[in-house]
Scaffold this active site. Structure first.
Site, short mmCIF file in Angstrom:
data_model
loop_
_atom_site.label_atom_id
_atom_site.label_comp_id
_atom_site.label_asym_id
_atom_site.label_seq_id
_atom_site.Cartn_x
_atom_site.Cartn_y
_atom_site.Cartn_z
N HIS A 108 60.05 28.73 42.83
CA HIS A 108 60.89 27.70 43.45
C HIS A 108 60.80 27.81 44.98
O HIS A 108 60.60 26.82 45.67
CB HIS A 108 62.33 27.88 42.98
CG HIS A 108 63.33 27.09 43.75
ND1 HIS A 108 63.34 25.70 43.75
CD2 HIS A 108 64.35 27.47 44.57
CE1 HIS A 108 64.33 25.28 44.53
NE2 HIS A 108 64.96 26.32 45.04
N ARG B 38 55.28 23.01 38.26
CA ARG B 38 55.51 23.88 39.42
C ARG B 38 54.94 25.26 39.08
O ARG B 38 55.63 26.11 38.54
CB ARG B 38 57.01 24.00 39.71
CG ARG B 38 57.32 24.48 41.13
CD ARG B 38 58.75 24.93 41.26
NE ARG B 38 58.95 26.25 40.68
CZ ARG B 38 60.07 26.67 40.10
NH1 ARG B 38 61.10 25.86 40.00
NH2 ARG B 38 60.16 27.90 39.62
N TYR C 234 62.77 33.89 34.39
CA TYR C 234 63.14 32.77 33.51
C TYR C 234 61.98 32.10 32.77
O TYR C 234 62.18 31.15 32.04
CB TYR C 234 63.96 31.73 34.28
CG TYR C 234 63.31 31.25 35.57
CD1 TYR C 234 62.31 30.28 35.56
CD2 TYR C 234 63.72 31.75 36.80
CE1 TYR C 234 61.73 29.83 36.74
CE2 TYR C 234 63.14 31.31 38.00
CZ TYR C 234 62.15 30.35 37.95
OH TYR C 234 61.58 29.90 39.11
#
Lengths: 321, 347
Positions: free
Chosen positions: B251, B247, B260
């Site tokens: 998100h 990814r 993160y």
């Protein structure tokens, strides 16, 4: 009553090839209460089949079957075992018609035995109907007589929306009556006048109806005329019949065996308070189970479930107000 | 660790030339990837312009999504998650419906009648059992239609994932389970998600075939998906396909991956870009050119703009629509509540 349910399932499987039936132990064994006895032998393993022990899998797979044009009937072995499937139920079951704007719908029935009074082991006697009645898009039906069980179950199977069909364990073998032969339906959302009366309205469903009938008999011996309404289905609820009766009697007692707080009795009582305050001669009284898990303690469990004495007391209470 | 199926390598070189499909199909695969990449990029722009709500981009996963969806027929089923706009569009979801969905319009919930496409699944992993059921229904009716469902690495931790695999195996359901391992469940890397390093191996526990594919190689994804679909059609039951991808995007458009993860891994994966990979391969074989790329870009631009116009033309929903389609026939309670809304609107 269990024979009437088996009869309904047989007729539905015979009539509509898209009806299929599945769950834990429903096939070879015929269900723990024998509600599906003989169905696999008669209709084959494709349409009547045993599943893995996985409630989310059972309900989730049923949802898929229903979306794809079958009429799935899923048996959950006990209503208290529904909880692993709650994600499927709360997240999906009642939403398909809505979130596809009618492109898909879910003609699914989830059957489960519910309720106490027969000394089942722990967690086998829950009455989770209020949790499910709270879920938009799903119907909840709970019969109290064998002929109603048959007609309501066939109506539930015919219905194009998801229906929970709860069968009172207590009534499976204890109530007996002549059930009409052949295929017939009892419409969902229409209450049954179980007993006509003029002094007080008692509203119940499922396993509580016979308890209330006994209380009504006892009250009649004291000259009190009880009108007993068997609600039959919680969603849709036949508010009209309830309100008409309350308008006539001016008093209402609502009886369920589920825990009290946020139980369906509260919904019925609130509806009466909102819609029929002028007719009321006394506050609506609820007779319910307690806000504690159903106790699997044989010697004392009968104190949990409302009994005719408790109901009769509530009847006297609303009359004395 | 199972073997990772790869047909075209990261640099656009043929690793398994014997498995290469016809040039016409290669071009179809490329066009499908470019088409959904265009959508993904434009969707993010629409969001920035305030013309689209929260949107979960799938950029970098085009091979995984288009390659698998292309293996389906229109009579098959597709159960996508919210990150699978690309798969849904490839399968046949009208672009304007997809835009409407991400604009949170009920028009994004309406699907063409002939498309067995479910709205994007939000509760994680719940779509897997549904696909098993739909597949079983097709089997019961004696068709050779199949169901395909998507999930992510995070979703494969859910109970529904395992229950569905077991159900599908036990009942021999014609279903293809796509597991897009894109490395992240929002902020949680796969290494935190599970101790397993090969998610395709999970199939073994349920007695079904598991395949591990380079998820950035659309030729490999298509190959594996078509094999699985063919097996399902011929009564050989379910398959789990893990597409190993990444990814590279946030998100959702409102997520900040900087909180993160470092961009190092992302850079590595950008070098493995699925679209560029196939383009390089096609150009090397003389099957693609810059002129054709320019023409394709113009075509995609026009298609998207027209879809935006159609999406803009959808009427705003009325408040009472909240209460519509709850049941076939509204209950008395719903009818009363509808009156209440109308009354409130009258003021």
């Amino acid at each position: 009553m269990v024979a009437a349910i088996n009869d309904a399932l047989t007729l539905a499987l015979e009539r509509d090839p898209s009806v299929c039936l599945f769950g834990e132990d429903v096939g070879v064994m015929g269900g723990v209460f024998r509600a599906t006895d003989g169905l696999q032998a008669r209709f084959g393993k494709t349409r009547v089949f045993d599943t893995p022990l996985a409630e989310a899998g059972i309900v989730g797979t049923g949802i898929g079957l229903g979306l794809a044009g079958m009429r799935p009937i899923a048996e959950i072995q006990f209503a208290g075992f529904l909880y692993p499937a709650l994600d499927q139920i709360l997240s999906h079951l009642g939403r398909y018609r809505h979130r596809t704007r009618g492109r898909f719908h879910l003609p699914m029935v989830i059957r489960a035995p519910y309720g106490g009074g027969v000394h089942t082991p722990e967690q086998h006697a829950d009455s989770p109907e209020a949790i499910l009645a709270h879920v938009p898009g799903t119907k909840v039906v709970i019969p109290s007589t064998p002929s109603d069980a048959k007609g309501l179950l066939l109506a539930a199977i015919e219905d194009d929306d998801p229906v929970f069909f709860f069968e009172a364990i207590k009534l499976y073998r204890s109530v007996k009556e002549d059930v009409p032969d052949g295929y017939y339906t009892v419409p969902l959302g229409k209450a049954r006048l179980a007993r006509e009366g003029s002094d007080v309205t008692v509203i119940a469903y499922g396993g509580m109806v016979e308890v209330c009938a006994k209380a009504a008999e006892a009250a009649a011996a004291h000259g009190i005329s009880v009108e007993l309404i068997d609600l039959r289905s919680l969603v849709p609820m036949d508010t009209e019949t309830v309100l008409e009766s309350v308008a006539k009697t001016g008093r209402a007692v609502v009886v369920t065996e589920a825990p009290r707080t946020s139980g369906f009795a509260s919904e019925i009582a609130a509806t009466i308070a909102e819609e029929a305050l002028d007719a009321l001669e006394a506050p609506v009284v609820r007779v319910t189970g307690f806000d504690a898990p159903y106790p699997p303690f044989t010697s004392i469990e009968d104190h949990y479930r409302p009994n005719p004495v408790r109901v009769a007391k509530a009847i006297r209470q609303v009359l004395a107000y | 660790m199972s073997e990772l199926l790869q047909i075209i390598g990261p640099g656009g070189e043929a690793v398994r030339p014997e498995l290469l499909p016809e040039p016409a199909l290669l071009e179809q695969l490329y066009r499908a990837m470019r088409r959904i990449r265009h959508f993904d990029e434009r969707a993010v722009i629409l969001h920035r312009q305030g013309r689209m709500g929260v949107y979960p981009p799938f950029g970098g996963m085009e091979a995984s999504q288009a390659g698998s969806a292309l293996a389906l027929r229109r009579s098959d089923w597709l159960f996508p998650t919210y990150r699978d706009s690309g798969a849904a569009l490839t399968y046949g979801m009208p672009i304007e419906r997809c835009i409407a969905y991400w604009r949170t319009s009920p028009h994004g919930w309406s699907m063409p009648e002939d498309l067995k496409l479910l709205p994007f699944y939000v509760p994680i992993a719940t779509q897997y059992p549904h696909a098993v059921g739909a597949a079983l229904a097709e089997k019961m009716r004696g068709t050779d239609n199949v169901a395909m469902a998507f999930i992510g690495d995070g979703g494969s931790s859910e109970g529904d994932f395992h229950e569905a695999l077991n159900f599908a195996g036990a009942l021999n359901a014609p279903v293809v389970f796509m597991l897009q391992n894109n490395g992240w469940a929002i902020s949680v890397p796969t290494s935190t998600q599970t101790k397993a390093t090969d998610l395709s191996l999970r199939a073994q526990g349920y007695g079904i075939p598991g395949v591990r594919v380079d998820g950035n190689d659309i030729v490999a994804v298509y190959h594996a998906a078509l094999e699985a679909v063919t097996r399902a059609r011929s009564g050989e039951g379910p398959t789990l396909i893990e597409t190993v991808t990444y990814r590279v995007k946030p998100h959702t458009v409102s997520d900040d991956p900087g909180r993160y993860r470092t961009e190092e891994a992302t850079r590595t994966w950008l070098e493995r870009d699925p679209v560029r990979r196939l383009k390089t391969f096609l150009e090397g074989r003389g099957l693609w050119s810059e002129e054709r790329e320019v023409a394709l870009e113009a075509e995609l631009m026009a298609e998207f703009e027209q879809a935006v116009e159609r999406a803009d033309a959808f009427p705003e929903p009325e408040p009472v629509e909240i209460l519509e389609h709850v049941f076939k026939e509204p209950t008395p309670a719903l009818r009363r509540q509808r009156e209440q809304i109308l009354e409130e609107l009258r003021g």
